[in-house]
Scaffold this active site. Sequence first.
Site, PDB file in Angstrom:
ATOM      1  N   ASP A  28       0.726  -1.598  -5.057  1.00  0.00           N
ATOM      2  CA  ASP A  28       0.987  -2.949  -4.237  1.00  0.00           C
ATOM      3  C   ASP A  28       2.228  -3.185  -4.368  1.00  0.00           C
ATOM      4  OD1 ASP A  28       0.325  -5.035  -2.800  1.00  0.00           O
ATOM      5  OD2 ASP A  28      -0.761  -6.237  -4.748  1.00  0.00           O
ATOM      6  N   ASP A 122       0.792  -2.702   2.963  1.00  0.00           N
ATOM      7  CA  ASP A 122       1.464  -2.750   1.545  1.00  0.00           C
ATOM      8  C   ASP A 122       0.838  -2.253   0.356  1.00  0.00           C
ATOM      9  OD1 ASP A 122       0.031  -5.054   1.630  1.00  0.00           O
ATOM     10  OD2 ASP A 122       1.604  -6.312   0.781  1.00  0.00           O
ATOM     11  N   GLU A 123      -0.584  -1.861   0.379  1.00  0.00           N
ATOM     12  CA  GLU A 123      -0.995  -1.564  -0.798  1.00  0.00           C
ATOM     13  C   GLU A 123      -2.056  -0.067  -0.295  1.00  0.00           C
ATOM     14  OE1 GLU A 123      -4.035  -4.043  -2.201  1.00  0.00           O
ATOM     15  OE2 GLU A 123      -4.021  -5.205  -0.648  1.00  0.00           O
TER      16      GLU A 123
END
Length: 375
Positions: A28, A122-123
């Site tokens: 993350d 983003d993860e």
Amino acid sequence: MSKAAPPANPRSDPASDPAAIRKIIHVDMDAFYASVEQRDNPELRGKPVAVGGAGPRGVVAAASYEAREFGVRSAMPSVTARRKCEALIFVPPRFDVYREVSGQIRAIFAEHTDLIEPLSLDEAYLDVTVNHQNIPAATELAQQVRARIKEVTGLNASAGISYCKFLAKLASDLNKPNGQAVIRPEQGAEFVAALPVGKFHGVGPATAAKMQRLGIHTGADLRALPLAFLQEHFGKSGGWYHRISRGIDTRPVQPHRQRKSIGSEDTFLNDINELEPARLEVVKLAERVWGHLQAKKMNARSLTLKVKYADFQQITRSRTLSVPFADLAEIEELAFALFEPLFPTAKGIRLIGVTLSTLGDPESAPEASTQLTLW
């Protein structure tokens, strides 16, 4: 630095069987959008930054850690964020840049494993049970991935390591920012037992409130209840709660997870009260989602219209067709058919959204009908 969850006693369930244990990392990025802006503009570093619109109808898309110290959070109205932090600096989003950086990060993931399940820009989950470097320790591999991300992008990432996706995602929050944590198989059940239900990923505010009314406050409270009780009160989700309360999550990392929906929405500077300007907004949104659908080379059979009024009341209207939409005109026609009955309206509309779902591959779909079927 890696931080382990508190020790716990081994337990007797499938997750304690070494042959069945997966090694899963949840990566993350830390305050991703805001961190990209601070990376690219040195004047923003060390300052409270919010990515989003600064206007009266603006919403915070992401907040730097400096802004979070004041209580600024993503999805917060910008006027509220400004009240919490007078020095807050608003920066308009640059999604093309974020997508480019996300591509660099995913390329780094691919250096280590083929089993990558992106959740957003983003993860992502990584199954590193078998990895390209043959590194046996997932914690060591997570450190390498994070170091490589820092080297290539200049950004910090946090990671959670565990034997299942549910716990890996929880672990990635334990040592943020720029850290990692591991929850081992023998720790899973007791870690979940101490966890407030509101911290469970997938348990929203409404479900958490319902659990509180039923006397369910922690994972231990969930685990003490029989499966039949949970199914009675939570339907199909009852089985899921029954399993995760015991630290059991057998979902695999899915590299080719099919996207569930494609949507777009706009919040207006001034409320819309008349049908014609509202219709033009619906057409604009329909064109946008149709363009995204074509770019993804997919088709869709369901359309959902979302409307948020000036008093923040929100409604949705949906329809599913028997065959995929043939063209943009069909999407516009159905969207407006769902929208028109909302007029005349006694209160202004502040937001309209259009989402396509029940997605599929055009090559495997039956031939579309030339007649739009609404029912």
